[in-house]
Design a protein around this motif. Structure first.
Motif, PDB file in Angstrom:
ATOM      1  N   UNK A  88       0.802  -1.562   0.124  1.00  0.00           N
ATOM      2  CA  UNK A  88       0.139   0.125  -0.104  1.00  0.00           C
ATOM      3  C   UNK A  88       0.809   1.225  -0.114  1.00  0.00           C
ATOM      4  N   UNK A  89       1.926   1.277   0.863  1.00  0.00           N
ATOM      5  CA  UNK A  89       2.865   2.434   0.840  1.00  0.00           C
ATOM      6  C   UNK A  89       3.407   2.696  -0.580  1.00  0.00           C
ATOM      7  N   UNK A  90       4.051   1.542  -1.204  1.00  0.00           N
ATOM      8  CA  UNK A  90       4.530   1.571  -2.413  1.00  0.00           C
ATOM      9  C   UNK A  90       3.646   2.125  -3.439  1.00  0.00           C
ATOM     10  N   UNK A  91       2.216   1.707  -3.389  1.00  0.00           N
ATOM     11  CA  UNK A  91       1.307   1.881  -4.494  1.00  0.00           C
ATOM     12  C   UNK A  91       0.851   3.730  -4.112  1.00  0.00           C
ATOM     13  N   UNK A  92       0.817   4.098  -2.929  1.00  0.00           N
ATOM     14  CA  UNK A  92       0.718   5.436  -2.719  1.00  0.00           C
ATOM     15  C   UNK A  92       1.824   6.248  -3.214  1.00  0.00           C
ATOM     16  N   UNK A  97      -3.180  -7.757   7.223  1.00  0.00           N
ATOM     17  CA  UNK A  97      -3.081  -7.025   5.932  1.00  0.00           C
ATOM     18  C   UNK A  97      -3.695  -5.676   5.804  1.00  0.00           C
ATOM     19  N   UNK A  98      -4.811  -5.874   6.259  1.00  0.00           N
ATOM     20  CA  UNK A  98      -5.725  -4.532   6.388  1.00  0.00           C
ATOM     21  C   UNK A  98      -5.227  -3.645   7.502  1.00  0.00           C
ATOM     22  N   UNK A  99      -4.940  -3.914   8.479  1.00  0.00           N
ATOM     23  CA  UNK A  99      -4.108  -3.158   9.692  1.00  0.00           C
ATOM     24  C   UNK A  99      -2.928  -2.488   9.271  1.00  0.00           C
ATOM     25  N   UNK A 100      -2.052  -3.334   8.514  1.00  0.00           N
ATOM     26  CA  UNK A 100      -0.752  -2.762   7.917  1.00  0.00           C
ATOM     27  C   UNK A 100      -1.000  -1.888   6.778  1.00  0.00           C
ATOM     28  N   UNK A 101      -1.812  -1.899   6.051  1.00  0.00           N
ATOM     29  CA  UNK A 101      -2.260  -1.080   4.755  1.00  0.00           C
ATOM     30  C   UNK A 101      -3.037   0.208   5.291  1.00  0.00           C
ATOM     31  N   UNK A 102      -3.498   0.200   6.323  1.00  0.00           N
ATOM     32  CA  UNK A 102      -4.218   1.298   6.880  1.00  0.00           C
ATOM     33  C   UNK A 102      -3.269   2.444   7.352  1.00  0.00           C
ATOM     34  N   UNK A 103      -2.011   2.065   7.819  1.00  0.00           N
ATOM     35  CA  UNK A 103      -1.192   2.937   8.362  1.00  0.00           C
ATOM     36  C   UNK A 103      -0.710   3.777   7.301  1.00  0.00           C
ATOM     37  N   UNK A 104      -0.027   3.404   6.129  1.00  0.00           N
ATOM     38  CA  UNK A 104       0.498   4.445   5.254  1.00  0.00           C
ATOM     39  C   UNK A 104      -0.568   5.218   4.744  1.00  0.00           C
ATOM     40  N   UNK A 105      -1.904   4.640   4.676  1.00  0.00           N
ATOM     41  CA  UNK A 105      -3.115   5.271   4.083  1.00  0.00           C
ATOM     42  C   UNK A 105      -3.173   6.642   5.048  1.00  0.00           C
ATOM     43  N   UNK A 106      -3.350   6.149   6.329  1.00  0.00           N
ATOM     44  CA  UNK A 106      -3.440   7.322   7.435  1.00  0.00           C
ATOM     45  C   UNK A 106      -2.240   8.485   7.238  1.00  0.00           C
ATOM     46  N   UNK A 107      -1.024   8.002   6.913  1.00  0.00           N
ATOM     47  CA  UNK A 107       0.104   9.261   6.644  1.00  0.00           C
ATOM     48  C   UNK A 107      -0.208   9.831   5.477  1.00  0.00           C
ATOM     49  N   UNK A 108      -0.640   9.239   4.226  1.00  0.00           N
ATOM     50  CA  UNK A 108      -1.094   9.925   3.147  1.00  0.00           C
ATOM     51  C   UNK A 108      -2.252  11.080   3.483  1.00  0.00           C
ATOM     52  N   UNK A 109      -3.027  10.340   4.225  1.00  0.00           N
ATOM     53  CA  UNK A 109      -4.223  11.594   4.656  1.00  0.00           C
ATOM     54  C   UNK A 109      -4.007  12.729   5.396  1.00  0.00           C
ATOM     55  N   UNK A 110      -2.890  12.517   6.169  1.00  0.00           N
ATOM     56  CA  UNK A 110      -2.319  13.590   7.095  1.00  0.00           C
ATOM     57  C   UNK A 110      -1.533  14.513   6.612  1.00  0.00           C
ATOM     58  N   UNK A 136       6.789  11.583   3.410  1.00  0.00           N
ATOM     59  CA  UNK A 136       6.168  11.410   4.758  1.00  0.00           C
ATOM     60  C   UNK A 136       5.733   9.813   4.744  1.00  0.00           C
ATOM     61  N   UNK A 137       5.229   9.404   3.665  1.00  0.00           N
ATOM     62  CA  UNK A 137       4.610   8.108   3.570  1.00  0.00           C
ATOM     63  C   UNK A 137       5.796   7.336   3.582  1.00  0.00           C
ATOM     64  N   UNK A 138       6.864   7.552   2.785  1.00  0.00           N
ATOM     65  CA  UNK A 138       7.926   6.578   2.747  1.00  0.00           C
ATOM     66  C   UNK A 138       8.733   6.612   4.040  1.00  0.00           C
ATOM     67  N   UNK A 139       8.709   7.534   4.953  1.00  0.00           N
ATOM     68  CA  UNK A 139       9.237   7.561   6.306  1.00  0.00           C
ATOM     69  C   UNK A 139       8.470   6.720   7.234  1.00  0.00           C
ATOM     70  N   UNK A 140       7.308   6.977   7.201  1.00  0.00           N
ATOM     71  CA  UNK A 140       6.215   6.418   7.985  1.00  0.00           C
ATOM     72  C   UNK A 140       6.340   4.761   7.554  1.00  0.00           C
ATOM     73  N   UNK A 141       6.201   4.397   6.316  1.00  0.00           N
ATOM     74  CA  UNK A 141       6.219   2.966   6.217  1.00  0.00           C
ATOM     75  C   UNK A 141       7.659   2.377   6.532  1.00  0.00           C
ATOM     76  N   UNK A 142       8.772   3.131   6.194  1.00  0.00           N
ATOM     77  CA  UNK A 142       9.690   2.513   7.187  1.00  0.00           C
ATOM     78  C   UNK A 142      10.020   2.229   8.529  1.00  0.00           C
ATOM     79  N   UNK A 143       9.279   3.398   9.328  1.00  0.00           N
ATOM     80  CA  UNK A 143       8.984   3.186  10.616  1.00  0.00           C
ATOM     81  C   UNK A 143       8.188   2.038  11.008  1.00  0.00           C
TER      82      UNK A 143
END
Length: 231
Positions: free
Chosen positions: A31-35, A156-169, A178-185
């Motif tokens: 999801x982070x890669x897609x975003x 998977x859903x829980x993991x995918x929601x995290x980069x989506x939240x970062x993209x939203x904020x 931001x999404x890249x750094x959040x995904x690595x974290x």
């Protein structure tokens, strides 16, 4: 009376832990890669979030289906082996008893004692003894397709929601970093949690998941930027 000694081995968690870690890791990375890929192509926030949500839904169902089919195949193989072993126990009990005894001899037990052990175990549960010691099938490692499918889909859903939240904020110009750094974290945290749950060292697990996650993010960002420029 001596106190009862209870042991909890990490291998008891292997069935659900593997599926859970795989699901969460795949959810974050894909999801982070897609975003990041869509954002690098200079798309708006709504398009980025739509692509991310579509990836979450499709990925969750794909993970569930893949785990169910894969683990069901394992379960079918186990069932076939057990059926074959059951037939051999019914038609060749003496041969099966000697085969079991020889397994214990190979592990260092004297032949006479190994035959006594085989006799006692087969008198109690012949199929269970052969399943465990000859086929390597036990209650701990036996395939559970539904458990694996649910664990994969939910994590998977829980993991995918995290980069989506970062993209939203994140502000639109900063979505990619931001999404890249959040995904690595998130991947580092997941690696540490998975290692802790499995009783393994955290350092290697964290490096492993963050390396491949960073590689996937860099690749999709490059593809998104390339097609964005080409468009």
């Amino acid at each position: 009376m001596a106190p009862r000694h209870l042991e909890r081995h990490m291998v008891q968690r292997i069935g659900w832990l593997r599926a859970a870690v795989l699901g969460a890791n795949d959810g974050i990375v894909s999801t982070a890669s897609l975003v990041v890929g869509v954002a690098a192509a200079s798309q708006g926030r709504s398009e980025i979030l739509l692509a991310g949500v579509a990836g979450l839904v499709a990925g969750a169902f794909s993970m569930a289906a893949g785990e169910y089919v894969s683990v069901s195949s394992q379960a079918d193989t186990e069932s076939a082996d057990l059926a074959r072993e059951r037939g051999e126990l019914a038609t060749q009990p003496a041969f099966e008893r000697e085969e079991l005894a020889n397994l214990y001899v190979a592990r260092g037990v004297e032949l006479g004692l190994a035959r006594q052990v085989a006799d006692q175990l087969m008198a109690r549960d012949a199929l269970g003894a052969h399943a465990r010691d000859e086929l390597g099938i036990s209650e701990i490692t036996t395939a559970r397709p539904i458990q694996a499918a649910l664990a994969s889909a939910l994590t998977f859903s829980a993991g995918a929601a995290l980069p989506l939240l970062a993209a939203l904020l994140a502000p639109p110009p900063l979505i990619v970093p931001v999404v890249s750094a959040a995904a690595i974290l998130f991947l580092a945290i997941l690696g540490a949690i998975g290692a802790k749950a499995g009783g393994a060292g955290m350092g290697k697990a964290v490096v492993r998941v963050t390396f491949w996650g960073a590689l996937a993010l860099a690749a999709t960002a490059g593809v998104g930027a390339l097609f964005g420029v080409a468009a």
